[in-house]
Design a protein around this motif. Structure first.
Motif, PDB file in Angstrom:
ATOM      1  N   LYS A   1      -8.834   6.533  -9.976  1.00 20.42           N
ATOM      2  CA  LYS A   1      -7.355   6.830  -9.687  1.00 20.42           C
ATOM      3  C   LYS A   1      -6.789   5.427  -9.396  1.00 20.42           C
ATOM      4  N   ALA A   2      -7.371   4.590  -8.476  1.00 19.26           N
ATOM      5  CA  ALA A   2      -6.615   3.328  -8.096  1.00 19.26           C
ATOM      6  C   ALA A   2      -6.736   2.205  -9.039  1.00 19.26           C
ATOM      7  N   ALA A   3      -7.794   2.294  -9.893  1.00 15.22           N
ATOM      8  CA  ALA A   3      -7.635   1.474 -10.881  1.00 15.22           C
ATOM      9  C   ALA A   3      -6.761   1.733 -12.374  1.00 15.22           C
ATOM     10  N   SER A   4      -6.619   3.055 -12.569  1.00 15.92           N
ATOM     11  CA  SER A   4      -5.658   3.369 -13.287  1.00 15.92           C
ATOM     12  C   SER A   4      -4.169   3.141 -12.989  1.00 15.92           C
ATOM     13  N   HIS A   5      -3.913   3.298 -11.686  1.00 18.75           N
ATOM     14  CA  HIS A   5      -2.456   2.877 -11.243  1.00 18.75           C
ATOM     15  C   HIS A   5      -2.414   1.425 -11.304  1.00 18.75           C
ATOM     16  N   ALA A   6      -3.309   0.695 -10.952  1.00 23.74           N
ATOM     17  CA  ALA A   6      -3.118  -0.674 -10.829  1.00 23.74           C
ATOM     18  C   ALA A   6      -3.058  -1.280 -12.297  1.00 23.74           C
ATOM     19  N   LYS A   7      -3.463  -0.616 -13.389  1.00 20.98           N
ATOM     20  CA  LYS A   7      -3.141  -0.906 -14.880  1.00 20.98           C
ATOM     21  C   LYS A   7      -1.833  -0.712 -15.032  1.00 20.98           C
TER      22      LYS A   7
ATOM     23  N   PRO B   1       0.845  -1.259   0.020  1.00 27.57           N
ATOM     24  CA  PRO B   1      -0.051   0.070  -0.107  1.00 27.57           C
ATOM     25  C   PRO B   1       1.007   1.249  -0.026  1.00 27.57           C
ATOM     26  N   GLN B   2       1.958   1.152   0.824  1.00 28.43           N
ATOM     27  CA  GLN B   2       2.851   2.373   0.890  1.00 28.43           C
ATOM     28  C   GLN B   2       3.276   2.800  -0.503  1.00 28.43           C
ATOM     29  N   MET B   3       3.672   1.717  -1.492  1.00 27.85           N
ATOM     30  CA  MET B   3       4.146   1.990  -2.861  1.00 27.85           C
ATOM     31  C   MET B   3       3.275   2.307  -3.817  1.00 27.85           C
ATOM     32  N   HIS B   4       2.006   1.850  -3.547  1.00 31.23           N
ATOM     33  CA  HIS B   4       0.889   1.937  -4.708  1.00 31.23           C
ATOM     34  C   HIS B   4      -0.314   3.025  -4.354  1.00 31.23           C
ATOM     35  N   ILE B   5      -0.576   3.325  -3.041  1.00 29.83           N
ATOM     36  CA  ILE B   5      -1.415   4.208  -2.756  1.00 29.83           C
ATOM     37  C   ILE B   5      -1.062   5.392  -2.496  1.00 29.83           C
ATOM     38  N   GLU B   6      -1.660   6.595  -3.135  1.00 30.07           N
ATOM     39  CA  GLU B   6      -1.373   8.076  -2.775  1.00 30.07           C
ATOM     40  C   GLU B   6      -2.696   8.557  -2.055  1.00 30.07           C
TER      41      GLU B   6
END
Length: 82
Positions: A52-58, A10-15
């Motif tokens: 935003k989360a989905a865009s980053h996950a892709k 989460p620290q790496m991937h969530i803003e």
């Protein structure tokens, strides 16, 4: 939408506030506070956070994650050999 501790993946991937909400690691009260904040977010803003989360996950690929792991292992091995 996601609430997580500010640690590991989460620290790496969530803003926080953009693609989810983060709480300081191992601070249960702060985690619960963030969960309450998430529960009160308006539907439109919640959709923005999810998008935003989905865009980053892709953007996350297995190849990139495996490369990161291999690099980490190589650095650790190099430190042990030094």
């Amino acid at each position: 939408a996601l609430v997580a501790y500010d640690y590991a993946a989460p620290q790496m991937h969530i803003e926080s506030g953009v693609s989810g909400l983060l709480a300081p690691f191992s601070q249960e009260e702060k985690y619960i506070e963030q969960a309450c904040v998430m529960a009160k977010i308006e539907t439109a803003e919640l959709h923005q956070i999810r998008d935003k989360a989905a865009s980053h996950a892709k953007t996350i690929t297995w190849d990139a994650e495996v490369d990161k792991l291999n690099n980490l292992i190589q650095r650790l091995v190099s430190k042990e050999e030094a």
